[in-house]
Design an enzyme around this catalytic site. Structure first.
Site, PDB file in Angstrom:
ATOM      1  N   HIS A  86       3.579  -2.379   3.122  1.00 28.56           N
ATOM      2  CA  HIS A  86       3.648  -1.030   2.556  1.00 28.56           C
ATOM      3  C   HIS A  86       4.995  -0.831   1.863  1.00 28.56           C
ATOM      4  O   HIS A  86       6.043  -1.071   2.487  1.00 28.56           O
ATOM      5  CB  HIS A  86       3.474   0.024   3.653  1.00 28.56           C
ATOM      6  CG  HIS A  86       2.150  -0.037   4.346  1.00 28.56           C
ATOM      7  ND1 HIS A  86       1.880  -0.971   5.332  1.00 28.56           N
ATOM      8  CD2 HIS A  86       1.020   0.696   4.192  1.00 28.56           C
ATOM      9  CE1 HIS A  86       0.634  -0.805   5.764  1.00 28.56           C
ATOM     10  NE2 HIS A  86       0.085   0.212   5.091  1.00 28.56           N
ATOM     11  N   ASP A 107       0.812  -1.213   0.000  1.00 24.49           N
ATOM     12  CA  ASP A 107       0.000   0.000   0.000  1.00 24.49           C
ATOM     13  C   ASP A 107       0.847   1.265   0.000  1.00 24.49           C
ATOM     14  O   ASP A 107       2.021   1.251   0.381  1.00 24.49           O
ATOM     15  CB  ASP A 107      -0.905   0.032   1.236  1.00 24.49           C
ATOM     16  CG  ASP A 107      -2.050  -0.946   1.156  1.00 24.49           C
ATOM     17  OD1 ASP A 107      -2.013  -1.834   0.280  1.00 24.49           O
ATOM     18  OD2 ASP A 107      -2.982  -0.837   1.984  1.00 24.49           O
ATOM     19  N   ASP A 108       0.195   2.358  -0.393  1.00 24.91           N
ATOM     20  CA  ASP A 108       0.657   3.747  -0.214  1.00 24.91           C
ATOM     21  C   ASP A 108       1.714   4.222  -1.210  1.00 24.91           C
ATOM     22  O   ASP A 108       2.090   5.384  -1.183  1.00 24.91           O
ATOM     23  CB  ASP A 108       1.193   3.986   1.206  1.00 24.91           C
ATOM     24  CG  ASP A 108       0.124   3.842   2.265  1.00 24.91           C
ATOM     25  OD1 ASP A 108      -1.064   3.752   1.899  1.00 24.91           O
ATOM     26  OD2 ASP A 108       0.471   3.798   3.463  1.00 24.91           O
TER      27      ASP A 108
END
Length: 272
Positions: A225, A80-81
């Site tokens: 992440h 993610d991100d």
């Protein structure tokens, strides 16, 4: 004796011009009109095709992968991100070394800021999902802003990577009925996770590996992440350990094609 007439050059030019004008003036006009009509028709068909393709793309269901065995030890790694200019390349390198495909839930703002990296993720054969544009808690937004967070992010991700995401992970895993309904209207599945690496909390490679290995199970969707250096540091050893334990890596869309009771867990939501 026949006498040959010698016409002045300027007379011959005029005669040739008049002859061509009489022979081709009307057909040329008709041809121009025909070409114009055809061009309009082609443009119309092209616009309709693009529109239809776009609708089909936005409504795409997760693909069923026939080659997956029902009782196989499949897991999906998700990041993610990102994309991140420094960490994402390291993640991609580790995945490539072990021939692993993963799913990257990108922020639209990050994809726009790092378009070359977003493109590299796509070119490496990984799946790209949507993590909204600015990582806001969608449950705190009105319906219009929920839709804008998802759709604006999708546009930026597609522009940067060439992939139009049809799976969305709400920031913090928080959503309500309005978020579910909006995502469904946009042709998206909401995706959460069943194993949290807690890389966002520990920022420690050893602790990341321990957390994942203690919680992993066939059918799991693992949350990581690609913005933390510790995640990139943990990944090579984590991949080797999971491979040695017999796990196989697939994308989120692939794991969603498995039967519901195949162990994937209750922590993701298919499109409503």
């Amino acid at each position: 004796m026949i006498r040959r007439i010698r016409w002045p050059g300027w007379v011959l030019i005029i005669l040739i011009a008049v002859t061509f004008s009489l022979l081709f003036a009307r057909p040329i006009g008709g041809s121009s009109q025909t070409v114009s009509t055809l061009k309009k028709g082609v443009n119309h068909e092209l616009k309709e095709t693009v529109r239809d393709d776009k609708q089909l793309l936005e409504q795409k269901e997760p693909e069923v992968v026939d080659s997956l065995e029902r009782n196989g030890k499949y897991i999906a790694l998700t990041f993610d991100d990102g994309p991140h200019s420094k960490v994402t390349p390291q993640v991609l390198e580790a995945l490539k070394e072990h021939d692993v495909k993963a799913t990257f839930f990108m922020l639209g703002s990050q994809a726009a800021a790092n378009p070359l990296m977003a493109e590299k993720v796509a070119l490496a054969g990984h799946e790209i999902g949507n993590h909204t544009n600015l990582h806001q808690n969608l449950a705190n937004l009105d319906t219009y802003r929920i839709e804008e967070e998802i759709s604006a992010s999708a546009r930026k991700i597609e522009e940067a990577s060439g992939q139009y995401p049809t799976i969305t992970r709400p920031p913090y895993g928080i959503f309500d009925e309005r978020v579910k309904e909006t995502a469904a209207a946009l042709g998206n599945s909401l995706i959460l996770w069943s194993v949290d690496s807690l890389d966002w909390k520990s920022r420690n490679a050893k602790m990341i590996n321990e957390e994942v290995l203690n919680s992993i199970t066939p059918g799991a969707i693992v949350l990581m992440h690609d913005i933390h250096q510790a995640t990139a540091d943990a990944l090579p050893e984590l991949l080797m350990t999971l491979i040695n334990e017999g796990y196989q890596f697939v994308t989120v869309s692939e794991i969603l094609s498995l039967p519901v009771d195949a162990g994937a867990g209750p922590y993701y939501n298919v499109k409503y």
